[in-house]
Every structure is written in structure tokens, then in C-alpha cells.
Design a protein around this motif. Structure first.
Motif, short mmCIF file in Angstrom:
data_model
loop_
_atom_site.label_atom_id
_atom_site.label_comp_id
_atom_site.label_asym_id
_atom_site.label_seq_id
_atom_site.Cartn_x
_atom_site.Cartn_y
_atom_site.Cartn_z
N PHE A 1 7.83 -4.83 -0.47
CA PHE A 1 7.06 -4.00 0.45
C PHE A 1 6.76 -2.56 0.01
CE2 PHE A 1 9.10 -7.07 3.49
CZ PHE A 1 7.92 -7.68 3.87
N ARG B 1 5.26 -1.20 -2.63
CA ARG B 1 3.91 -0.89 -3.12
C ARG B 1 2.87 -1.13 -2.03
NH1 ARG B 1 3.65 -4.68 -7.62
NH2 ARG B 1 5.17 -5.61 -6.23
N VAL B 2 2.00 -0.16 -1.89
CA VAL B 2 1.07 -0.15 -0.78
C VAL B 2 -0.07 -1.15 -0.97
CG1 VAL B 2 -0.60 1.26 0.44
CG2 VAL B 2 1.61 2.21 -0.16
N GLU B 3 -0.62 -1.17 -2.17
CA GLU B 3 -1.72 -2.09 -2.48
C GLU B 3 -1.44 -2.83 -3.77
OE1 GLU B 3 -5.75 0.04 -1.03
OE2 GLU B 3 -4.68 1.18 -2.54
N LYS C 1 1.02 2.46 -6.60
CA LYS C 1 1.35 3.48 -5.60
C LYS C 1 2.30 2.92 -4.53
CE LYS C 1 0.69 7.75 -4.43
NZ LYS C 1 2.13 7.87 -4.27
N GLY D 1 8.31 -3.44 7.00
CA GLY D 1 7.65 -3.19 5.73
C GLY D 1 6.22 -2.67 5.82
N PRO E 1 3.52 0.05 5.77
CA PRO E 1 3.54 1.44 5.32
C PRO E 1 3.18 2.42 6.44
CG PRO E 1 1.67 0.25 4.38
CD PRO E 1 2.50 -0.76 5.08
N VAL F 1 2.09 7.63 2.87
CA VAL F 1 2.00 7.57 1.41
C VAL F 1 1.80 9.00 0.93
CG1 VAL F 1 0.77 6.56 -0.55
CG2 VAL F 1 0.85 5.33 1.62
N ARG G 1 -5.36 15.76 4.20
CA ARG G 1 -5.89 14.46 4.62
C ARG G 1 -6.10 14.43 6.13
NH1 ARG G 1 -1.49 10.74 1.67
NH2 ARG G 1 -0.20 12.55 2.14
N TRP H 1 -7.19 8.04 0.51
CA TRP H 1 -7.74 7.28 -0.60
C TRP H 1 -7.21 5.84 -0.63
CZ3 TRP H 1 -3.32 9.67 -0.66
CH2 TRP H 1 -2.28 9.17 -1.41
N THR H 2 -6.24 5.58 0.25
CA THR H 2 -5.76 4.21 0.33
C THR H 2 -6.45 3.56 1.51
OG1 THR H 2 -3.89 5.16 1.45
CG2 THR H 2 -3.51 4.33 -0.76
N PHE I 1 -5.47 0.56 2.69
CA PHE I 1 -4.64 -0.56 3.11
C PHE I 1 -4.73 -0.73 4.63
CE2 PHE I 1 -2.17 3.24 2.32
CZ PHE I 1 -1.49 3.45 3.50
N ARG J 1 -2.77 -2.60 6.67
CA ARG J 1 -1.58 -2.87 7.48
C ARG J 1 -0.98 -1.60 8.08
NH1 ARG J 1 2.89 -4.88 5.13
NH2 ARG J 1 2.33 -3.84 3.21
N THR J 2 -1.54 -0.46 7.67
CA THR J 2 -0.90 0.79 8.07
C THR J 2 -0.69 0.94 9.55
OG1 THR J 2 -2.30 1.74 6.43
CG2 THR J 2 -0.91 3.25 7.63
N HIS J 3 0.42 1.50 9.82
CA HIS J 3 0.90 1.88 11.10
C HIS J 3 0.15 3.16 11.48
CE1 HIS J 3 4.40 1.82 13.75
NE2 HIS J 3 4.39 3.13 13.67
#
Lengths: 385, 385
Positions: free
Chosen positions: A75, A77-79, A84, A93, A95, A98, B100, B148-149, B151, B153-155
Motif C-alpha cells: 500500500f 506506493r501511491v500509483e 512515489k 491503505g 493514501p 503525499v 497545493r 500532480w497525483t 490517484f 482512492r484518495t481519502h
């Protein structure tokens, strides 16, 4: 002489006892049986203790470290497959945060390598090496993966924590590993040279300098972080030790241990300030006058190591002074573990034991290293009798 | 009654005098004649004072604001034509840090709109409207340009500062502007509803909630920021005022003014804490017990506005209490301007007058608004005689 032996012995006992107490706190409270992570990452610390400290070679420690490592490799690593890592994740898990730095990835590398050393599963070591190589790429070639703006006019600065962390990683991977020692020998030299550039005009270790090693204007440029300077000092000391370079050793003791101690120690209340301004202006960080646990941990290790390497009694005296302050102010004698954040006069500012920046890490590492150095010192004294 | 009139008059004089003193500090010290920026952005404040306060309609203020605006429109955006702005730049406009979040862009919007109001150059208003539309896109449609991510699944969490800032921007652009009032009417409603969601179970205004308005687990979810809640309260009050909604007004006074005052005010030493935990744990922010200038500024405005709207003498009493603490502790009587950061007992923690988060903004805005509200109150008292 006898008196000094007793002091060393007493501190060794203190360290060992405190290490046991601290670890019992984390084994009692921090494991997540459901998802396999732990509330503040423990994998590296547990594996390291299991591997290097006889009395921690216990099944339950390994039993807790294993799902911790699984959780991380799955879990952190973000992508994936990108490298990263998240700074914080929820218990399942996901994120949460970051950072635009390389520190989460660095602690991940330490955990992966240590996990490999204990369980010999090569995927952990592969992960550690791949990650370190990516970190080096970010630091030395192109950092744009850490951020999302690629604007070229940016004013760039180097934080002392970056080369210090690189030396830490190299140190971890090289331990008893000839292949890695060779692979990262050049990186180690590079890190040492970069750290030395933070010593400006032989007068102060500055936390931020330009990429080409010059001082920076303004408050950032004047910033000193005594704990960070001393931590850098102890990696330089290890390098001087390996190289048998006594000139570097003496220079490091003078400039990376004693100088930050004198500018960073609060003569009135005791304890290290978090930040100092090199021209004695008030630092611009709100927490500048707080006393944090980790600089005290780093200082205990560094001064004991400096004393062990040089025999200079001044360094032992300072170790005593720091250790006495630390044991007196940071420990929670009733509920175990340490407080992390004291206000200027030494009273507890934040009563948390774990948080986003404090887990089962700095203080047990400090206890374990001090116990080991003190043991070796006592052995030397014994042998010379 | 006579006594109350005297109190209001005395505070009005204090406010006016202090506003003059504070502005003289910034006109004396902060202009960069060489590059045209100013050391901590002033454009909006100068333009606004020039436009709205008779005695500041002075050529030198406009003369300083003009190159300030030029500097901003030229250098604030990091990668034009993209809209992301730098948080800080060097004096020649090189970006140093980019956050950010949307706050740098929001303050930029305020400055652009105010600059347009004063000089009537349409490119400033175009810039303000385009930027606000982009900010709304980030908040309501897709925030990936801020990070820049990508992802998924982010909370995700919503910070109370975000809808509060949107109401602030709407308020600025709508002022005496029918077209903008219409354009942003729906956004205003949206902002009000989002802020109200931060009031959880009618018991506390929480700083962070989930995107669908639920409480969040852990220390972030328990976080209260009294200054932020009260600032949100004053925008809600303005909305209630415009709508003539006395039920909303009373609810806002009760939950967004009095509740954060009672949970945030330090009964022992005076002053607002920066953070409180809703369950009375120690907040996880290192600066939680520091007293910052801006929550005190926001509270003076909000309680005076609440008193002016409702006539409730409790609110005037609290205004007095906050204003007395503020005038006594934050002002530097010798060198002018205010300190920004006090330690818990009210002593100065950081002696800086300007920094990355403190410029010519919160305190002059507070003085100007309080002077204006007090003037109107006195006029009402006068008229009713």
C-alpha cells in the motif's frame, strides 16, 4: 577512571531498560490485527531489533513485523509501479497525504532492506534497491516526479536533510554487503561532500543552501536546525571512521557536533531548540523554541560516538548533559514511551506518543545504538585493565 | 446608553488611529522601488483603502499599488497561461514555493478585482473573473491541477477555509456589481451550505469534514480552528443580512460566533487558541496553544457585526474583551505594526512583523471594517436621539 566506568555502565543499563519499556509500549498498542499495518510504521525497527539485539529475537516481534512489511509493500506506493509513496494512509491503505519530498520513500527503503535481512525474501531487497536508485535519480538527475510544476525559473535550495538521508540509506544498504558497498561507494562520497557544503565559512551549519553550495538570502538562508546538523555529523563520523580519516573526524566533531550544540542548546532551560537563526534573529518557524525528542536522540548517539572515536572527555560530558535532560523531560514514567514535543521551559506541549512524525523509531533507535556503543566502550575499558 | 456611546466612539477612534499607524509602517518599509513588487503583497489593501476610506485617497498609496498590481499580474502565475499561482516569489519574480491549495490564487483574485475597481483597467477584472472561475472548477469539478497525483482512492476532506474563501471572493466581486451578483448567486448559496455542513451535530464547528459532509476519523476530524469558524461566521452573517434571514443570523451568532468563542478562548491567559480538539485531547498541531493575530482580527469584525445586526449586548461585551486583549498584546507601540505570533501566556513568540503568512492584510482590514461598522453604529445612535 572507575567513576567513569560506572557512569558508562549506569547509562548502558538505563538505555537497555528504556529500550525494553519503549518497545513494550508499541507491541502492546500499535498493531493492527485486521489490516496488518501498524499505527505508525514499525517494520524496520522491529526487524532491526530482532536481527541485531539478542534479547529481541522473539517470535512475536517478527510476527508483527511481517504483516507490517506486507502492508507497506502493498500500500505504500501511491500509483504503482511508480515509486512515489504516501506520507500517511488510512488503516485499510488508502493514501491520505503525499509529500513533495523523498522522505516517505526513504523510510520505506529502510524498512524494505531490513525486512529482507530478516526474512530473506528477495522481493523486499529488490524493492529497496529500486527505490534507492529512484531516490538518487530524483536528487541528482531530475526531481520533477516529486512535484507537478516543471517551471524552470524556480529558485532551488538544498535541505541538509536530503544528503543526510542519502548517507543513512547508503549506510543501511551497505551493512555487511560487499556488492552494495561497491554499488553505492560513489554516492556515499557525494553525500559527504554535499553535507560538508552546508558548513558555511567554517562558522555555522546552515540548513538550506543553493544547489551549488552557496548561502541563500533571507530567513531560510539563515536557518539552523541543530538536530539536523548533529544527525548529519554522526553519518560523517561513521564515514571518517570507515576511512580512518582522523582529520575529518576532528573537523566533524568541531563543526557538526560542538558548533550546533553551542548554538542550539538552551542555556537557561536546557534542551535543544528546534531552530536558530544564524544572525540571532527570531527564526520564522512557529515551533522554533520547542524542544523535540528526535534532536535529543540524535545528539545522544552523536556525542557518544564522537567520544568513542576520539576519547575527548568534553563529548562524554555533553552526552551526559543531553541524556540527563532527555531522560528527565521526555519520558512518560507512568504510561511508557516518550512525549515528542515540549515547550521552551521543558513542560509537555503535546501529550501525544505517536503522530504523523513520531512513531516507534527515533528513541528506540537511539537507545539501541547507545546501548551498543556503551557496551563496546565498557568492553574496551575492561580489555585494557 | 451614554456610556455605551462613549465606548463605541472610543473604539472607533482607536481603530482609525491604529489603521493609520499600521499603514504608515508598510508605506515606509515595504515597497520595492526596483522591481515594483512589495515585500508582502499590498495591492489589494492599498487599492481598497484608497477606494473606500476617504483619508487614504492619497496619490502615494495609488502610486505604490499600481506597480504592485503590475508585478502580480506579470509574475504571480507560475506557468502562464495556466492559472496556478506561486505562494512566494523572490524580489525579481522567480517562484520559490507553490502550494497545493487555492489560497494564493484567491488572494490574487482579490487584488486583481480591487485594482480594477480603482484604475478601471479591464485586464485586471478579466484576470479576476477568469481566476475565480478556475478556482470554482478546482473546488467543484476537478482539483487535479492543484496536485500532480491523480490517484483515485484518495481519502478526501474539505477544509472549512475553502468554502469560506469562496464566500470572501464572491463578496468581493459582487460588491456594487449587478452582473457579478447574478453570475455568482448560485456559488454564494453553495458556499453557505458547505460552511453550514461543518457544524456537526449542532455542537461544534469542525475544521475538516468529508466531501459529503460527514465527520472524519482521527485527529484531523476532531480539529477545531476557532478563528476559521468565526471568519466563516462573519460571511454567513453577511449572507443572512443580505437575505434578511433573522433565523439564519441567530443560528450563526449562536453556533459560529459564540460556540467557537467559548471553546477557543483561553480563560486563564486570554486570547484565542489556534486549535482545539473537540474531545479535549491535545491538538496535533505544534502551534495549537499559540495566539495568532488573525483570529483576533476576524473575531473583532464578527462580534461587532453580530452586535450591529442583532443588538445583543453579549456580543459587544465579547468584542470589547477581544479588542482589549488584542490592542494590549499584539501591537508594537514603539516600532508600529503588530506582532503575529504570541506564546500561550501572551508574550511575543516571534518578533517578525511580516512573513510568509503575515503582511499588510488582516489587521488593517480589521481596523478599517471595525471603524466602518462603529461609524454606522454611532450614526444610528445619533439618529435615534
Amino acid at each position: 577512571m572507575e567513576n567513569q566506568w560506572e557512569t558508562l555502565q549506569a547509562w548502558k543499563d538505563h538505555m537497555a531498560k528504556e529500550l525494553d519499556t519503549v518497545i513494550s509500549f508499541w507491541t502492546d498498542y500499535s498493531h493492527d490485527q485486521e489490516y496488518g499495518g501498524s499505527f505508525s510504521c514499525l517494520s524496520r525497527m522491529y526487524c532491526r531489533l530482532y536481527r541485531t539485539v539478542e534479547r529481541f529475537r522473539r517470535a512475536e516481534l517478527l510476527g508483527a513485523a511481517k504483516p507490517g512489511g506486507e502492508f507497506l509493500i502493498r500500500f505504500a506506493r501511491v500509483e504503482p509501479p511508480a515509486k512515489k509513496c504516501a506520507f500517511s494512509v488510512t488503516k485499510d491503505g488508502t493514501p491520505v497525504k503525499v509529500q513533495r519530498t523523498l522522505f516517505s520513500e526513504s523510510y520505506y527503503t529502510l524498512a524494505m532492506n531490513e525486512r529482507w535481512r530478516v526474512t530473506e525474501e528477495t522481493r523486499y531487497q529488490n524493492e529497496a534497491v529500486e527505490m534507492l536508485d529512484r531516490i538518487v535519480y530524483w536528487v541528482r538527475v531530475d526531481s520533477s516526479e516529486l512535484s507537478w510544476t516543471r517551471f524552470s525559473r524556480t529558485h532551488k535550495a538544498e535541505d541538509l536533510a536530503v544528503p543526510t538521508m542519502l548517507l543513512h540509506l547508503v549506510d543501511q544498504l551497505q551493512e555487511e554487503d560487499e556488492e552494495m558497498s561497491k554499488k553505492y561507494a560513489e554516492l556515499e562520497d557525494w553525500g559527504v561532500q554535499r553535507i560538508l557544503k552546508h558548513l558555511q565559512e567554517w562558522k555555522a551549519v546552515l540548513d538550506n543552501i543553493s544547489e551549488d553550495g552557496q548561502g541563500l538570502p533571507g530567513a531560510f538562508g539563515r536557518e539552523q536546525n541543530p538536530g539536523q546538523a548533529i544527525e548529519a555529523g554522526r553519518y560523517l563520523l561513521q564515514d571518517a571512521q570507515r576511512e580512518g580519516d582522523t582529520q575529518l573526524r576532528d573537523q566533524v566533531i568541531d563543526k557538526f557536533l560542538l558548533l550546533p550544540f553551542h548554538s542550539g542548546w538552551d542555556a537557561e532551560h536546557g534542551g535543544f531548540y528546534s531552530f536558530r537563526d544564524v544572525d540571532n534573529w527570531v527564526p520564522h518557524r512557529l515551533e522554533w523554541d520547542m524542544k523535540l525528542w528526535w534532536p535529543h536522540c540524535e545528539a545522544m548517539i552523536a556525542f557518544l560516538m564522537g567520544y568513542s572515536d576520539s576519547g575527548d572527555p568534553t563529548l562524554l560530558k555533553i552526552f551526559n548533559q543531553v541524556a540527563e535532560y532527555t531522560f528527565c523531560h521526555f519520558r512518560d514514567l507512568v504510561y511508557r514511551e516518550w512525549y515528542g514535543y515540549l515547550i521552551e521551559d521543558g513542560r509537555v506541549g503535546l501529550s501525544i506518543k505517536g503522530g504523523l512524525y513520531k512513531g516507534c523509531y527515533y528513541n528506540p533507535q537511539c537507545m539501541a545504538m547507545c546501548e551498543q556503543i556503551l557496551g563496546a566502550l565498557l568492553q574496551r575499558t575492561e580489555d585494557s585493565k
